[in-house]
Design an enzyme around this catalytic site. Sequence first.
Site, short mmCIF file in Angstrom:
data_model
loop_
_atom_site.label_atom_id
_atom_site.label_comp_id
_atom_site.label_asym_id
_atom_site.label_seq_id
_atom_site.Cartn_x
_atom_site.Cartn_y
_atom_site.Cartn_z
N ASP A 471 0.84 -1.20 0.00
CA ASP A 471 0.00 0.00 0.00
C ASP A 471 0.87 1.26 0.00
O ASP A 471 2.08 1.20 0.26
CB ASP A 471 -0.89 -0.04 1.25
CG ASP A 471 -2.23 0.64 1.05
OD1 ASP A 471 -2.32 1.50 0.16
OD2 ASP A 471 -3.17 0.32 1.80
N ASP A 541 -10.69 1.92 -3.19
CA ASP A 541 -11.17 1.65 -1.85
C ASP A 541 -12.70 1.60 -1.83
O ASP A 541 -13.29 1.20 -0.83
CB ASP A 541 -10.70 2.74 -0.87
CG ASP A 541 -9.36 2.39 -0.24
OD1 ASP A 541 -8.85 1.29 -0.51
OD2 ASP A 541 -8.82 3.23 0.51
C1 GLA Z 1 -5.69 1.77 2.32
C2 GLA Z 1 -6.12 0.62 1.43
C3 GLA Z 1 -7.17 -0.18 2.13
C4 GLA Z 1 -6.62 -0.69 3.45
C5 GLA Z 1 -6.13 0.48 4.29
C6 GLA Z 1 -5.42 -0.01 5.52
O1 GLA Z 1 -6.73 2.69 2.48
O2 GLA Z 1 -6.54 1.07 0.19
O3 GLA Z 1 -7.59 -1.25 1.32
O4 GLA Z 1 -5.58 -1.59 3.19
O5 GLA Z 1 -5.25 1.31 3.57
O6 GLA Z 1 -4.99 1.04 6.31
#
Ligand code: GLA
Length: 734
Positions: A471, A541
């Site tokens: 990420d 997301d």
């Molecule tokens: C980001 C990712 C999510 C999740 C969060 C965790 O927002 O896109 O899918 O993994 O971080 O903090």
Amino acid sequence: MPVTWHEATRELHLHNGQLSLVLGVLENGWLGQLHVGAPLDPASSYRHLGPSDFLGFSNRVDEPIGLVVPTPGSGDFRIPALVVEGPDGSTVLDLIYEGHRIIAGKPALDGLPSTYVEDAAEVTTVEIELGDRITGLRAFLTLTIYEDRPILARSIRLTNAGERPLIIRTAMSAALDLPDGPWELLAFSGAWARERHPHRARLLPGRRSLGSLRGATGHQQDPSLFLLRPGTDEVHGEGFALSLVYSGNFLAEAEVGPRGSTRARIGLHPDGFAWRLEPGATFTAPEAVLAWSDAGIEALSDAFHGLYRERLARGAWRNRPRPVLLNSWEGVYFDFDHERLVEMARATADLGAELFVLDDGWFGERDSDDSSLGDWVVDRRKLPGGLAPLAAEVEAMGLQFGLWIEPEMVSPRSRLFAEHPDWAIGVPGRPRTEMRQQLVLDLSRPEVVDHLEAAIADVLSSASIRYVKWDMNRNITEPYGGSLPPDRQGEFFHRYMLGTYELWRRLTTRFPEILFESCAGGGGRFDPGMLAYAPQAWTSDDTDAIERLSIQWGASHVYPLSSMAAHVSAVPNHQVGRVTPLATRAAVAFFGVFGYELDPRTLADAERAEIRAQIAFYREHRDVLQRGRFVRLRSPLGADDAAWMAVAPDRRTAIIAHVRILERPVPPPDRLRLRGLDPELIYRVAPWPGPDGEGVRRGGDLLMAVGLGLEPADPPTGAPRGDFTARIWVLTAG
Ligand code: GLA
């Protein structure tokens, strides 16, 4: 040989029967672009398409002459491809053709991701050398034409053969001169949780710029640009598409000049960029990929899908079926311990999924997003035995185990930050802007890359980890390279990307069996550069099925299904609060790399049964849904319904989805005309879910010319009515 050099007319013609690029050395020695687009006969000369007796712009300012590497200050007032400041402070260059050579295969770019070949015969590459006598700048323009794709890849390398430093201010990867207009620009724009919505508008005189200055490609703009003749649709009309194999600051821009000609360019964003090129040094710009078609947008997407799936993605997972996963994030967020995860994994295995992913929260003391990034050691309060026993327990259930990391970041509340505050990006003496309570590590520093390689490698070797979600949850502010002198700060953003790519390269090389998925708060760094290291990315997301229709529809213009992770989550949806049927959530997520993002322990029996059936369906048709040809049928943007399909390469199987976004009373009879089938074949059209063997037989010709009846009677399904309902059909030949 798809590159022909005509010595008499000094023309270079790249051709493969699907597209042509014709370049000519102009009378003043500059490299002109005589034609790009439709395939032309390589035996002929096309000098008449360019200017006659071109000796520079004297007395002919604003004439729309096609140039391959346009530079400023000599009469061409359009957007330049290359701006280099000489020792005298001037940016005027006189780039003269000095020769070219044909190279076998396709050379890799130094430190940068790029498309590749497995056999030199797949492409022909020509490297053209241009030189400026006064500064000593030498530009090596590399053009690769694929034998069986309507694709050209282009990059440029700059060498300082002079005796004094030069400063590169703009180094575009590609420039494209289109002599006649008008053109429409199609781009993919949005925001966090709303990525890659298509926007299309006619170009007007002046510039239209897309880009990023965030240190990542960003949620806001995809690093691509489509230029379409007005009226072009999915299957008709001429279009060019440029896509940049890069993950940092970029510019994609089109300019319509006074006489209506259009110049497009794509590459590193020049704002804030300045690269000091010492004598003898070389700079390599990222790769740009150009696709051309006169058969509509679908053909441009097909070209990108094939290339990016087969010759950009790499490694063991490139061709492997991707596992159906369950990710812990939306199910439990930071609230878990060993026991709870084991229970979740047990419930996951019971559903028939293949991979259990532990998302954020397993390291340091991370109970919320305010701490511990950088401290890649297991939180023993939550996981007393560490990752190894957890992974082993998960594996014993028949699942693989996967893990979330965010290597490029550091929390101010972390041991790493306490030990190395100077490793966080920031301008000395100025406050740092915090986003999501975290800072970005300075990956332009080799020691930071070395540290992260060791720290992450320790984690990945500490347990049986088969998948990693990498990420990157914030953009760069106060850009400043801690180890760069003041006169090199203009290099920082690109050096950050080079360091990041180096870290990706090392970790994917050390752990070739791990399936890597890239992520940046969803689709904030979903780009061809990342695809070179991670064959799939978390598309957004936003897991709401209706929002995902537009996001996946937009992303599909450039990116193949095998690159787009798509999950079913709980309702009310956590991003928009919408309640959609479980069947619809799956119908949308099927078209991508499928998974779930919920707490499987909380499912009702009926939901569990439905999910088991969904996973079984996806696993049965995974080949088509991950590697099939994606066909966009009805756009969800501003519409009451949407439809798309995936077709197996042999066209004997196809999966179709239709989503009713908003139900209307007294609907008119509606038929969904399919594409990409074999008109000669008879298909069994079976609604899913439905009893085995159900379905009507219809010819491929009929399904494409007349369509599939959307009224519940054909085939008889008792199809659901109402907002947010979805239907799936499976077509099988024979
Ligand atoms: C980001 C990712 C999510 C999740 C969060 C965790 O927002 O896109 O899918 O993994 O971080 O903090």
